[in-house]
Design an enzyme around this catalytic site. Structure first.
Site, PDB file in Angstrom:
ATOM      1  N   GLU A 269       0.806  -1.218   0.000  1.00  0.00           N
ATOM      2  CA  GLU A 269       0.000   0.000   0.000  1.00  0.00           C
ATOM      3  C   GLU A 269       0.837   1.265   0.000  1.00  0.00           C
ATOM      4  OE1 GLU A 269      -2.388   2.218   3.458  1.00  0.00           O
ATOM      5  OE2 GLU A 269      -3.118   0.200   3.059  1.00  0.00           O
ATOM      6  N   ALA A 270       1.975   1.237   0.703  1.00  0.00           N
ATOM      7  CA  ALA A 270       2.786   2.443   0.846  1.00  0.00           C
ATOM      8  C   ALA A 270       4.203   2.071   1.256  1.00  0.00           C
ATOM      9  CB  ALA A 270       2.165   3.367   1.897  1.00  0.00           C
TER      10      ALA A 270
ATOM     11  N   VAL B   1       7.262   3.587   3.812  1.00  0.00           N
ATOM     12  CA  VAL B   1       7.394   4.472   4.972  1.00  0.00           C
ATOM     13  C   VAL B   1       8.874   4.752   5.215  1.00  0.00           C
ATOM     14  CG1 VAL B   1       6.906   4.790   7.426  1.00  0.00           C
ATOM     15  CG2 VAL B   1       5.285   3.525   5.976  1.00  0.00           C
TER      16      VAL B   1
ATOM     17  N   GLU C  64       3.874  11.032  13.404  1.00  0.00           N
ATOM     18  CA  GLU C  64       4.714  10.605  14.510  1.00  0.00           C
ATOM     19  C   GLU C  64       5.362   9.251  14.231  1.00  0.00           C
ATOM     20  OE1 GLU C  64       4.004   9.177  19.171  1.00  0.00           O
ATOM     21  OE2 GLU C  64       2.320   9.779  17.899  1.00  0.00           O
TER      22      GLU C  64
ATOM     23  N   ASP D  93      -9.908  -2.921   8.816  1.00  0.00           N
ATOM     24  CA  ASP D  93      -8.883  -3.908   8.466  1.00  0.00           C
ATOM     25  C   ASP D  93      -7.951  -4.132   9.645  1.00  0.00           C
ATOM     26  OD1 ASP D  93      -7.565  -5.690   6.661  1.00  0.00           O
ATOM     27  OD2 ASP D  93      -6.032  -4.168   6.280  1.00  0.00           O
TER      28      ASP D  93
ATOM     29  N   ASP E  52      -2.509   2.463   9.987  1.00  0.00           N
ATOM     30  CA  ASP E  52      -3.062   2.060   8.683  1.00  0.00           C
ATOM     31  C   ASP E  52      -4.585   2.200   8.639  1.00  0.00           C
ATOM     32  OD1 ASP E  52      -0.520   1.513   7.844  1.00  0.00           O
ATOM     33  OD2 ASP E  52      -0.667  -0.650   8.131  1.00  0.00           O
TER      34      ASP E  52
END
Length: 301
Positions: free
Chosen positions: A47-48, A50, A141, A187, A204
Site C-alpha cells: 500500500e505504501a 514508509v 509521529e 482492516d 493504517d
C-alpha cells in the site's frame, strides 16, 4: 523521539545517522521545509512505503502512498460507500470511472486516513499523531519502543497470557473509542498495530469507514474485533469464547456505548430471518481477508 544508535560504527556514535538520498516523492516536503532529511526506509508494503525522516530536532515518519495499480488492498465499494468528496463533479467522475474520477478516488482514498487520524487523535484514540499531508505523503509521529527504535508490529511479538489479556483489553477500549467517534477501522489485525513503549498503537487507516453512514460497518467491526480475539487467543485461550464485537455494536446501535462503558464479552443474539446476501458477502470477505493476510505474512517474512 530518540533515534537508536544500535549497529552504528564507533565513529558515528556522536553524530546523527547519515541521511539517504531523498526519494522523488519526498522532495516536495523538503522543498516546503516540512522535512530536513530522509534517514532511512522503514518499510515498503503493497500500500505504501514508509521512511524515517528528520524534521528539525524531531524524528518522524513519512508514509508515501503507492498508486492504486501497485496496491494489493482493493478500494472495494464496501469501504468507499458514503464517503464524501469535494463536489458533485468529482462524484460524477468517480461514478463514471473517468481518468479524472480515478484520480479523485485515489485522492479521497489517501485523505481518508488523514481525516481518520485527526478525528481519532482528537477523540483520544492511540494512533500516530499526524502532522501534515502533501502530494500523497503523510507526515506523522514515529511510534517507538523503549529503545527509541521503530516499534514492532504485534505479529512480531510473543506474549505471556497476562500480557495478551492486558493488551487485548487495551485494544478493545481503543476500538470502543473509535466507534464512539463514529469510525470503524475496517482492516484491524496484528499486522497494523504497533507495540510502543507505553502500549499498542493502531495504524493504517485508509480503509476506515463511517460507523453510521456505511451499511457494512457492523460486519467490519465484528471482523476487526474477531481478529484481535483470534490473535491474542493464541496466548490466552479464554479469549476465544468472547463476543465483544457483537456486544459493542448492540450497545452502539442502542445509544448506550460510551468510551468507558464496561464490556462483559457476552452477547446473546436476537433470532431473525437469515439475510442470504450478507452471508455470501461474509464468505467473500473472509476469502479476501485471508488473501490479504497471506500477503502481509509474506511482507513480514
Amino acid at each position: 523521539m530518540r533515534q537508536s544508535r544500535k549497529g552504528l560504527p564507533s565513529a558515528c556514535l556522536n553524530c546523527d545517522p547519515c541521511p539517504m538520498k531523498a526519494p522523488k516523492r519526498l522532495q516536495s516536503l523538503i522543498d516546503e521545509g516540512l522535512v530536513d532529511s530522509v534517514l532511512r526506509q522503514l518499510m515498503s508494503g503493497k500500500e505504501a512505503a514508509v521512511y524515517v525522516v528528520r524534521c528539525g530536532d524531531d524524528t518522524r515518519c513519512a508514509k508515501v502512498y503507492k498508486a492504486a495499480t501497485e496496491r494489493s488492498f482493493r478500494q472495494a465499494v464496501d469501504y468507499t460507500e458514503n464517503r464524501k468528496v469535494k463536489n458533485t463533479r468529482q462524484a460524477r467522475a468517480m461514478a463514471k470511472g473517468t481518468r479524472f474520477g480515478r484520480e479523485a478516488a485515489e485522492a479521497a482514498w489517501q485523505s481518508a486516513e488523514v481525516d481518520a487520524l485527526y478525528r481519532l487523535a482528537a477523540a483520544g484514540v492511540r494512533v500516530p499523531r499526524p502532522y501534515n499531508f502533501l502530494d500523497g505523503v503523510l507526515l506523522m509521529e514515529l511510534v517507538a519502543d523503549a529503545n527509541g527504535d521503530a516499534a514492532p508490529r504485534l505479529n512480531d511479538v510473543q506474549f505471556t497470557p497476562e500480557d495478551a489479556l492486558r493488551h487485548h483489553a487495551t485494544l478493545l477500549r481503543e476500538v470502543v473509542r473509535m466507534l464512539c467517534a463514529g469510525v470503524v477501522h475496517g482492516d484491524l489485525s496484528e499486522f497494523n498495530i504497533l507495540l510502543a513503549e507505553d502500549g499498542p498503537v493502531i495504524i493504517d487507516l485508509p480503509q476506515a469507514v463511517d460507523a453510521a453512514g456505511n451499511n457494512h460497518a457492523q460486519r467490519m467491526l465484528l471482523r476487526d474485533v474477531e481478529n484481535l480475539r483470534n490473535f491474542f487467543g493464541q496466548f490466552a485461550p479464554a479469549l476465544l469464547a468472547t463476543q465483544h464485537g457483537a456486544e459493542m455494536w448492540d450497545l452502539y446501535t442502542r445509544g448506550l456505548l460510551h468510551p468507558d462503558t464496561p464490556l462483559s464479552g457476552e452477547f446473546k443474539s436476537r433470532q431473525g430471518p437469515v439475510d442470504l446476501g450478507s452471508v455470501l458477502r461474509e464468505i467473500d470477505d473472509a476469502r479476501d481477508e485471508e488473501h490479504a493476510r497471506q500477503l502481509r505474512q509474506q511482507e513480514a517474512g
